[in-house]
Design a protein around this motif. Structure first.
Motif, PDB file in Angstrom:
ATOM      1  N   TRP A  47      78.145  69.617  82.955  1.00 44.11           N
ATOM      2  CA  TRP A  47      79.013  68.520  83.371  1.00 44.11           C
ATOM      3  C   TRP A  47      78.213  67.321  83.861  1.00 44.11           C
ATOM      4  CZ3 TRP A  47      83.647  66.628  82.861  1.00 44.11           C
ATOM      5  CH2 TRP A  47      84.105  65.662  83.754  1.00 44.11           C
ATOM      6  N   GLY A  48      77.173  67.577  84.614  1.00 45.10           N
ATOM      7  CA  GLY A  48      76.366  66.488  85.150  1.00 45.10           C
ATOM      8  C   GLY A  48      75.633  65.695  84.094  1.00 45.10           C
ATOM      9  N   ILE A  49      75.536  66.265  82.895  1.00 42.72           N
ATOM     10  CA  ILE A  49      74.886  65.574  81.783  1.00 42.72           C
ATOM     11  C   ILE A  49      75.916  64.828  80.952  1.00 42.72           C
ATOM     12  CG2 ILE A  49      73.548  65.860  79.674  1.00 42.72           C
ATOM     13  CD1 ILE A  49      71.910  66.356  82.183  1.00 42.72           C
ATOM     14  N   ILE A  50      76.954  65.517  80.506  1.00 46.01           N
ATOM     15  CA  ILE A  50      77.896  64.899  79.577  1.00 46.01           C
ATOM     16  C   ILE A  50      78.754  63.839  80.235  1.00 46.01           C
ATOM     17  CG2 ILE A  50      77.988  66.932  78.096  1.00 46.01           C
ATOM     18  CD1 ILE A  50      80.748  67.492  79.294  1.00 46.01           C
ATOM     19  N   SER A  51      78.855  63.841  81.540  1.00 46.10           N
ATOM     20  CA  SER A  51      79.708  62.876  82.224  1.00 46.10           C
ATOM     21  C   SER A  51      78.948  61.622  82.665  1.00 46.10           C
ATOM     22  CB  SER A  51      80.392  63.517  83.433  1.00 46.10           C
ATOM     23  OG  SER A  51      79.440  63.946  84.382  1.00 46.10           O
ATOM     24  N   ARG A  52      77.690  61.507  82.302  1.00 46.43           N
ATOM     25  CA  ARG A  52      76.884  60.369  82.746  1.00 46.43           C
ATOM     26  C   ARG A  52      76.367  59.592  81.557  1.00 46.43           C
ATOM     27  NH1 ARG A  52      73.663  62.994  87.925  1.00 46.43           N
ATOM     28  NH2 ARG A  52      75.566  63.529  89.084  1.00 46.43           N
ATOM     29  N   ALA A  53      76.630  58.288  81.565  1.00 46.60           N
ATOM     30  CA  ALA A  53      76.281  57.440  80.444  1.00 46.60           C
ATOM     31  C   ALA A  53      74.784  57.450  80.156  1.00 46.60           C
ATOM     32  CB  ALA A  53      76.754  56.013  80.710  1.00 46.60           C
ATOM     33  N   ARG A  54      73.962  57.603  81.163  1.00 45.87           N
ATOM     34  CA  ARG A  54      72.522  57.513  80.969  1.00 45.87           C
ATOM     35  C   ARG A  54      71.986  58.586  80.044  1.00 45.87           C
ATOM     36  NH1 ARG A  54      69.182  59.179  86.260  1.00 45.87           N
ATOM     37  NH2 ARG A  54      67.536  59.005  84.698  1.00 45.87           N
ATOM     38  N   TRP A  55      72.728  59.675  79.830  1.00 46.04           N
ATOM     39  CA  TRP A  55      72.222  60.770  79.001  1.00 46.04           C
ATOM     40  C   TRP A  55      72.674  60.689  77.545  1.00 46.04           C
ATOM     41  CZ3 TRP A  55      68.337  62.593  81.282  1.00 46.04           C
ATOM     42  CH2 TRP A  55      68.314  62.743  82.660  1.00 46.04           C
ATOM     43  N   TYR A  56      73.341  59.596  77.186  1.00 47.57           N
ATOM     44  CA  TYR A  56      73.758  59.417  75.802  1.00 47.57           C
ATOM     45  C   TYR A  56      72.846  58.391  75.135  1.00 47.57           C
ATOM     46  CZ  TYR A  56      78.107  61.980  76.600  1.00 47.57           C
ATOM     47  OH  TYR A  56      79.032  62.953  76.883  1.00 47.57           O
ATOM     48  N   PRO A  57      72.136  58.771  74.089  1.00 47.43           N
ATOM     49  CA  PRO A  57      71.217  57.827  73.446  1.00 47.43           C
ATOM     50  C   PRO A  57      71.878  56.903  72.422  1.00 47.43           C
ATOM     51  CG  PRO A  57      70.979  60.007  72.490  1.00 47.43           C
ATOM     52  CD  PRO A  57      71.941  60.158  73.623  1.00 47.43           C
ATOM     53  N   PHE A  58      73.044  57.286  71.930  1.00 44.32           N
ATOM     54  CA  PHE A  58      73.669  56.495  70.860  1.00 44.32           C
ATOM     55  C   PHE A  58      75.027  55.984  71.316  1.00 44.32           C
ATOM     56  CE2 PHE A  58      70.371  57.596  68.095  1.00 44.32           C
ATOM     57  CZ  PHE A  58      70.123  58.948  68.197  1.00 44.32           C
ATOM     58  N   TRP A  59      75.277  54.693  71.033  1.00 41.47           N
ATOM     59  CA  TRP A  59      76.486  54.017  71.502  1.00 41.47           C
ATOM     60  C   TRP A  59      77.084  53.135  70.416  1.00 41.47           C
ATOM     61  CZ3 TRP A  59      78.678  54.790  76.260  1.00 41.47           C
ATOM     62  CH2 TRP A  59      77.902  55.510  77.185  1.00 41.47           C
ATOM     63  N   GLY A  60      78.405  53.009  70.452  1.00 45.32           N
ATOM     64  CA  GLY A  60      79.082  52.032  69.631  1.00 45.32           C
ATOM     65  C   GLY A  60      79.121  50.687  70.331  1.00 45.32           C
ATOM     66  N   GLN A  61      79.765  49.720  69.691  1.00 49.20           N
ATOM     67  CA  GLN A  61      79.790  48.364  70.213  1.00 49.20           C
ATOM     68  C   GLN A  61      80.928  48.130  71.199  1.00 49.20           C
ATOM     69  OE1 GLN A  61      81.163  49.253  67.409  1.00 49.20           O
ATOM     70  NE2 GLN A  61      83.159  48.258  67.407  1.00 49.20           N
ATOM     71  N   GLY A  62      81.875  49.059  71.250  1.00 48.01           N
ATOM     72  CA  GLY A  62      82.980  48.975  72.192  1.00 48.01           C
ATOM     73  C   GLY A  62      84.223  48.341  71.599  1.00 48.01           C
ATOM     74  N   THR A  63      85.367  48.704  72.158  1.00 46.97           N
ATOM     75  CA  THR A  63      86.643  48.121  71.755  1.00 46.97           C
ATOM     76  C   THR A  63      87.463  47.863  73.020  1.00 46.97           C
ATOM     77  OG1 THR A  63      88.575  48.387  70.306  1.00 46.97           O
ATOM     78  CG2 THR A  63      87.767  50.383  71.387  1.00 46.97           C
ATOM     79  N   GLN A  64      88.076  46.684  73.087  1.00 48.05           N
ATOM     80  CA  GLN A  64      88.798  46.268  74.295  1.00 48.05           C
ATOM     81  C   GLN A  64      90.185  46.901  74.338  1.00 48.05           C
ATOM     82  OE1 GLN A  64      87.844  44.057  76.948  1.00 48.05           O
ATOM     83  NE2 GLN A  64      89.752  44.841  77.852  1.00 48.05           N
ATOM     84  N   VAL A  65      90.515  47.455  75.493  1.00 47.17           N
ATOM     85  CA  VAL A  65      91.866  47.957  75.756  1.00 47.17           C
ATOM     86  C   VAL A  65      92.400  47.195  76.960  1.00 47.17           C
ATOM     87  CG1 VAL A  65      93.236  49.920  76.541  1.00 47.17           C
ATOM     88  CG2 VAL A  65      91.456  50.245  74.799  1.00 47.17           C
ATOM     89  N   THR A  66      93.540  46.549  76.788  1.00 46.15           N
ATOM     90  CA  THR A  66      94.165  45.798  77.870  1.00 46.15           C
ATOM     91  C   THR A  66      95.576  46.314  78.075  1.00 46.15           C
ATOM     92  OG1 THR A  66      92.868  43.831  77.311  1.00 46.15           O
ATOM     93  CG2 THR A  66      94.794  43.520  78.717  1.00 46.15           C
ATOM     94  N   VAL A  67      95.868  46.730  79.313  1.00 44.75           N
ATOM     95  CA  VAL A  67      97.182  47.261  79.650  1.00 44.75           C
ATOM     96  C   VAL A  67      97.844  46.290  80.621  1.00 44.75           C
ATOM     97  CG1 VAL A  67      98.488  49.220  80.528  1.00 44.75           C
ATOM     98  CG2 VAL A  67      96.279  49.597  79.387  1.00 44.75           C
ATOM     99  N   SER A  68      98.956  45.722  80.207  1.00 40.60           N
ATOM    100  CA  SER A  68      99.662  44.744  81.044  1.00 40.60           C
ATOM    101  C   SER A  68     100.719  45.443  81.901  1.00 40.60           C
ATOM    102  CB  SER A  68     100.322  43.688  80.164  1.00 40.60           C
ATOM    103  OG  SER A  68     101.297  44.278  79.332  1.00 40.60           O
ATOM    104  N   SER A  69     100.926  44.893  83.095  1.00 43.55           N
ATOM    105  CA  SER A  69     101.893  45.510  84.023  1.00 43.55           C
ATOM    106  C   SER A  69     103.281  44.965  83.806  1.00 43.55           C
ATOM    107  CB  SER A  69     101.456  45.261  85.462  1.00 43.55           C
ATOM    108  OG  SER A  69     101.314  43.884  85.703  1.00 43.55           O
TER     109      SER A  69
END
Length: 127
Positions: free
Chosen positions: A105-127
């Motif tokens: 858990w201490g590995i998979i839940s921390r961003a620093r232990w992932y070497p490969f990443w996508g560019q990201g996608t924006q999620v916006t939730v309006s109230s």
């Protein structure tokens, strides 16, 4: 190298749903752990969910348990994040990530232990 491409983000009202997709290419292995993280402005990148491609075991942050579901389609090298009952606090850029090895858990839940990443996608939730 592993290339990851996210899609499916957008604008949704509170209580609504979105499904994010992450397509992997390159040196993809069936033993990989695929994770989703999110990052809001001014905040650190936080763990959302992860799945073991071999076996399908899943892991979730407490804040999304019961609302989000992660799944993997190994034939398509694609990981999904189904997000239901969305809240304004879910607003962030969502990133897909990949790693091999330990499923602690201490590995998979921390961003620093992932070497490969996508560019990201924006999620916006309006109230």
């Amino acid at each position: 190298q592993v290339q990851l491409v996210e899609s499916g983000g957008g604008l949704v009202q509170a209580g609504g749903s979105l499904r994010l997709s992450c397509a992997a290419s390159g040196r993809t292995f069936s033993s990989a752990i695929m994770g989703w993280f999110h990052q809001a402005p001014g905040k650190e990148r936080e763990f959302v969910a992860a799945v073991e491609r071999s076996g399908g075991r899943t892991y979730y942050a407490d804040s999304v348990k019961g609302r989000f579901t992660i799944s993997a389609d190994n034939a398509k090298n694609t990981v999904y994040l189904q997000m239901n009952s969305l809240k304004p606090e879910d607003t962030a850029v969502y990133y897909c990530a990949s790693r091999e090895g330990s499923t602690a858990w201490g590995i998979i839940s921390r961003a620093r232990w992932y070497p490969f990443w996508g560019q990201g996608t924006q999620v916006t939730v309006s109230s």
